[in-house]
Scaffold this motif. Structure first.
Motif, PDB file in Angstrom:
ATOM      1  N   ARG A  69       0.836  -1.201   0.000  1.00 26.53           N
ATOM      2  CA  ARG A  69       0.000   0.000   0.000  1.00 26.53           C
ATOM      3  C   ARG A  69       0.878   1.261   0.000  1.00 26.53           C
ATOM      4  NH1 ARG A  69      -5.352   0.186   1.353  1.00 26.53           N
ATOM      5  NH2 ARG A  69      -4.979   2.192   2.380  1.00 26.53           N
ATOM      6  N   ALA A  70       1.940   1.260   0.777  1.00 31.89           N
ATOM      7  CA  ALA A  70       2.851   2.412   0.821  1.00 31.89           C
ATOM      8  C   ALA A  70       3.440   2.684  -0.555  1.00 31.89           C
ATOM      9  CB  ALA A  70       3.961   2.156   1.843  1.00 31.89           C
ATOM     10  N   MET A  71       3.819   1.639  -1.253  1.00 32.52           N
ATOM     11  CA  MET A  71       4.404   1.787  -2.586  1.00 32.52           C
ATOM     12  C   MET A  71       3.375   2.334  -3.572  1.00 32.52           C
ATOM     13  SD  MET A  71       6.562  -1.804  -2.607  1.00 32.52           S
ATOM     14  CE  MET A  71       7.913  -1.398  -3.713  1.00 32.52           C
ATOM     15  N   VAL A  72       2.149   1.838  -3.470  1.00 31.50           N
ATOM     16  CA  VAL A  72       1.088   2.270  -4.390  1.00 31.50           C
ATOM     17  C   VAL A  72       0.719   3.732  -4.155  1.00 31.50           C
ATOM     18  CG1 VAL A  72      -1.351   1.964  -4.976  1.00 31.50           C
ATOM     19  CG2 VAL A  72       0.155  -0.033  -4.763  1.00 31.50           C
ATOM     20  N   PRO A  81      -9.486  -2.669  -1.763  1.00 37.97           N
ATOM     21  CA  PRO A  81      -9.100  -1.455  -2.487  1.00 37.97           C
ATOM     22  C   PRO A  81      -7.947  -0.737  -1.805  1.00 37.97           C
ATOM     23  CG  PRO A  81     -11.059  -1.047  -1.187  1.00 37.97           C
ATOM     24  CD  PRO A  81     -10.757  -2.509  -1.035  1.00 37.97           C
ATOM     25  N   VAL A  82      -7.160  -0.046  -2.607  1.00 44.24           N
ATOM     26  CA  VAL A  82      -6.144   0.874  -2.091  1.00 44.24           C
ATOM     27  C   VAL A  82      -6.637   2.274  -2.433  1.00 44.24           C
ATOM     28  CG1 VAL A  82      -3.722   1.551  -2.104  1.00 44.24           C
ATOM     29  CG2 VAL A  82      -4.344  -0.853  -2.469  1.00 44.24           C
ATOM     30  N   ASP A  97      -8.550   5.101  -3.953  1.00 44.66           N
ATOM     31  CA  ASP A  97      -9.169   5.107  -5.280  1.00 44.66           C
ATOM     32  C   ASP A  97      -8.181   4.703  -6.371  1.00 44.66           C
ATOM     33  OD1 ASP A  97      -7.527   7.312  -5.113  1.00 44.66           O
ATOM     34  OD2 ASP A  97      -8.913   8.673  -6.127  1.00 44.66           O
ATOM     35  N   LYS A  98      -7.029   4.127  -5.961  1.00 47.85           N
ATOM     36  CA  LYS A  98      -5.966   3.829  -6.921  1.00 47.85           C
ATOM     37  C   LYS A  98      -6.180   2.517  -7.662  1.00 47.85           C
ATOM     38  CE  LYS A  98      -3.906   7.438  -5.183  1.00 47.85           C
ATOM     39  NZ  LYS A  98      -4.017   8.747  -5.888  1.00 47.85           N
ATOM     40  N   GLY A  99      -6.567   1.483  -6.931  1.00 47.45           N
ATOM     41  CA  GLY A  99      -6.696   0.178  -7.551  1.00 47.45           C
ATOM     42  C   GLY A  99      -7.021  -0.868  -6.509  1.00 47.45           C
ATOM     43  N   ASN A 100      -6.700  -2.127  -6.818  1.00 50.08           N
ATOM     44  CA  ASN A 100      -7.053  -3.226  -5.934  1.00 50.08           C
ATOM     45  C   ASN A 100      -5.848  -4.100  -5.627  1.00 50.08           C
ATOM     46  OD1 ASN A 100     -10.092  -3.165  -5.528  1.00 50.08           O
ATOM     47  ND2 ASN A 100      -9.949  -2.984  -7.757  1.00 50.08           N
ATOM     48  N   LEU A 101      -5.799  -4.528  -4.369  1.00 44.65           N
ATOM     49  CA  LEU A 101      -4.737  -5.403  -3.901  1.00 44.65           C
ATOM     50  C   LEU A 101      -5.318  -6.805  -3.728  1.00 44.65           C
ATOM     51  CD1 LEU A 101      -2.219  -4.319  -1.189  1.00 44.65           C
ATOM     52  CD2 LEU A 101      -2.892  -6.679  -1.457  1.00 44.65           C
ATOM     53  N   ILE A 102      -4.680  -7.779  -4.353  1.00 40.96           N
ATOM     54  CA  ILE A 102      -5.136  -9.169  -4.329  1.00 40.96           C
ATOM     55  C   ILE A 102      -4.222  -9.961  -3.404  1.00 40.96           C
ATOM     56  CG2 ILE A 102      -5.560 -11.216  -5.738  1.00 40.96           C
ATOM     57  CD1 ILE A 102      -5.760  -9.245  -8.167  1.00 40.96           C
ATOM     58  N   VAL A 103      -4.794 -10.523  -2.356  1.00 40.11           N
ATOM     59  CA  VAL A 103      -4.039 -11.309  -1.384  1.00 40.11           C
ATOM     60  C   VAL A 103      -4.423 -12.773  -1.563  1.00 40.11           C
ATOM     61  CG1 VAL A 103      -3.473 -11.628   1.048  1.00 40.11           C
ATOM     62  CG2 VAL A 103      -4.102  -9.355   0.202  1.00 40.11           C
ATOM     63  N   CYS A 104      -3.465 -13.585  -1.975  1.00 40.02           N
ATOM     64  CA  CYS A 104      -3.781 -14.980  -2.275  1.00 40.02           C
ATOM     65  C   CYS A 104      -4.040 -15.812  -1.028  1.00 40.02           C
ATOM     66  CB  CYS A 104      -2.652 -15.606  -3.093  1.00 40.02           C
ATOM     67  SG  CYS A 104      -2.605 -14.996  -4.788  1.00 40.02           S
ATOM     68  N   GLY A 105      -3.591 -15.340   0.123  1.00 36.31           N
ATOM     69  CA  GLY A 105      -3.848 -16.076   1.353  1.00 36.31           C
ATOM     70  C   GLY A 105      -2.831 -15.735   2.414  1.00 36.31           C
ATOM     71  N   PRO A 106      -3.042 -16.189   3.639  1.00 36.15           N
ATOM     72  CA  PRO A 106      -2.110 -15.881   4.720  1.00 36.15           C
ATOM     73  C   PRO A 106      -0.779 -16.592   4.585  1.00 36.15           C
ATOM     74  CG  PRO A 106      -3.798 -17.419   5.465  1.00 36.15           C
ATOM     75  CD  PRO A 106      -4.200 -16.974   4.091  1.00 36.15           C
ATOM     76  N   GLU A 107      -0.747 -17.687   3.845  1.00 36.79           N
ATOM     77  CA  GLU A 107       0.486 -18.454   3.684  1.00 36.79           C
ATOM     78  C   GLU A 107       1.311 -17.896   2.523  1.00 36.79           C
ATOM     79  OE1 GLU A 107       1.806 -23.173   3.229  1.00 36.79           O
ATOM     80  OE2 GLU A 107      -0.258 -22.550   2.862  1.00 36.79           O
ATOM     81  N   ARG A 108       2.622 -17.784   2.737  1.00 36.28           N
ATOM     82  CA  ARG A 108       3.511 -17.290   1.676  1.00 36.28           C
ATOM     83  C   ARG A 108       3.484 -18.232   0.483  1.00 36.28           C
ATOM     84  NH1 ARG A 108       6.138 -16.637   6.328  1.00 36.28           N
ATOM     85  NH2 ARG A 108       7.176 -18.646   6.117  1.00 36.28           N
ATOM     86  N   LEU A 109       3.268 -17.673  -0.705  1.00 36.60           N
ATOM     87  CA  LEU A 109       3.287 -18.495  -1.907  1.00 36.60           C
ATOM     88  C   LEU A 109       4.724 -18.824  -2.282  1.00 36.60           C
ATOM     89  CD1 LEU A 109       0.288 -17.816  -2.076  1.00 36.60           C
ATOM     90  CD2 LEU A 109       0.573 -17.476  -4.528  1.00 36.60           C
ATOM     91  N   SER A 110       4.983 -20.114  -2.481  1.00 35.45           N
ATOM     92  CA  SER A 110       6.324 -20.587  -2.787  1.00 35.45           C
ATOM     93  C   SER A 110       6.312 -21.403  -4.066  1.00 35.45           C
ATOM     94  CB  SER A 110       6.864 -21.435  -1.635  1.00 35.45           C
ATOM     95  OG  SER A 110       8.039 -22.135  -2.014  1.00 35.45           O
TER      96      SER A 110
END
Length: 239
Positions: free
Chosen positions: A139-142, A195-196, A198-211
């Motif tokens: 979010r900070a980067m966006v 949402p972030v 009015d900039k866009g949308n953040l998609i979180v695939c889940g609490p577990e780190r994707l590897s």
């Protein structure tokens, strides 16, 4: 396999002055400092560890303007580059930022890249490498850079989802898509979309780190990516 995670955002050619880039940089470092204490101190990069540790700086407007007005940080007729790190040399890499901004030619793609702490090596790793903390990082980067696309992932995961040289965006543990690209369609129930502003949308695939080492993670990333590709949300930033 030990995978190292990074956060990155990308935006197309966009002419911005040294003053405009300095303002955005101040916003980015201020918001990043609120994410975790590891991002409270910053140092310029140097030719040696000893030199770099003597180059601590305050991330304010005057400092960034000086950086971007310096010839060594200028790219061609327009555009700027800058690198900084958190000084955590004894524990690994801590946090390291590479910035390219203000370029209008497309010769130097505008991006902000943040290397994240090693989970197994650095004491800050377990604290920073959580969904809650990294949502705030992205979010900070966006909010600072207003990109078209952003991601938190590993290089191994990217290679598992896209062929080498494919310029399209890809799905990571966290993925950001600008509203300018369109609305995010319906995704699997385990995936969270927020949402972030009015900039866009953040998609979180889940609490577990994707590897990339986990076939189920790769399969989930591919399913989400196929849906986003169908809507054109991951097309190249530089078209």
């Amino acid at each position: 396999m030990t995978e190292s995670y990074y956060a990155a955002v990308y935006w197309p050619a966009r002419l911005e002055s040294a003053e405009e880039c300095a303002r955005r940089s101040v916003t980015f470092f201020r918001l990043l400092a609120q994410c975790d204490e590891i991002y409270a101190r910053w140092f310029e990069q140097g030719d040696s560890l000893e030199e770099a540790l003597q180059r601590e700086f305050t991330p304010d407007f005057t400092t960034f303007l000086r950086f971007y007005q310096s010839e060594e940080n200028q790219l061609g007729r327009d555009g700027f580059s800058f690198g900084a790190w958190t000084g955590h040399a004894e524990d690994g890499r801590g946090g390291m930022v590479n910035l390219t901004c203000g370029d209008a030619s497309g010769a130097y793609p505008n991006c902000c890249l943040l290397y994240l702490p090693w989970l197994e090596i650095e004491p800050e790793g377990p604290r920073v490498m959580t969904t809650a903390a990294l949502v705030n990082v992205l979010r900070a980067m966006v909010l600072a850079w207003e990109p078209l696309f952003g991601v938190i992932a590993t290089h191994e995961f990217r290679r598992a989802l896209r062929p080498a040289g494919d310029p399209r965006g890809f799905v990571g543990w966290l993925t950001y898509v600008s509203r300018a690209r369109g609305e995010v369609p319906l995704l699997p129930p385990s995936v969270r979309v927020e949402p972030v502003e009015d900039k866009g949308n953040l998609i979180v695939c889940g609490p577990e780190r994707l590897s990339a080492a986990n076939p189920e993670h790769v399969a989930l990333g591919r399913r989400i990516q196929e849906v986003l590709d169908t809507k054109g949300l991951l097309r190249p930033v530089l078209e």
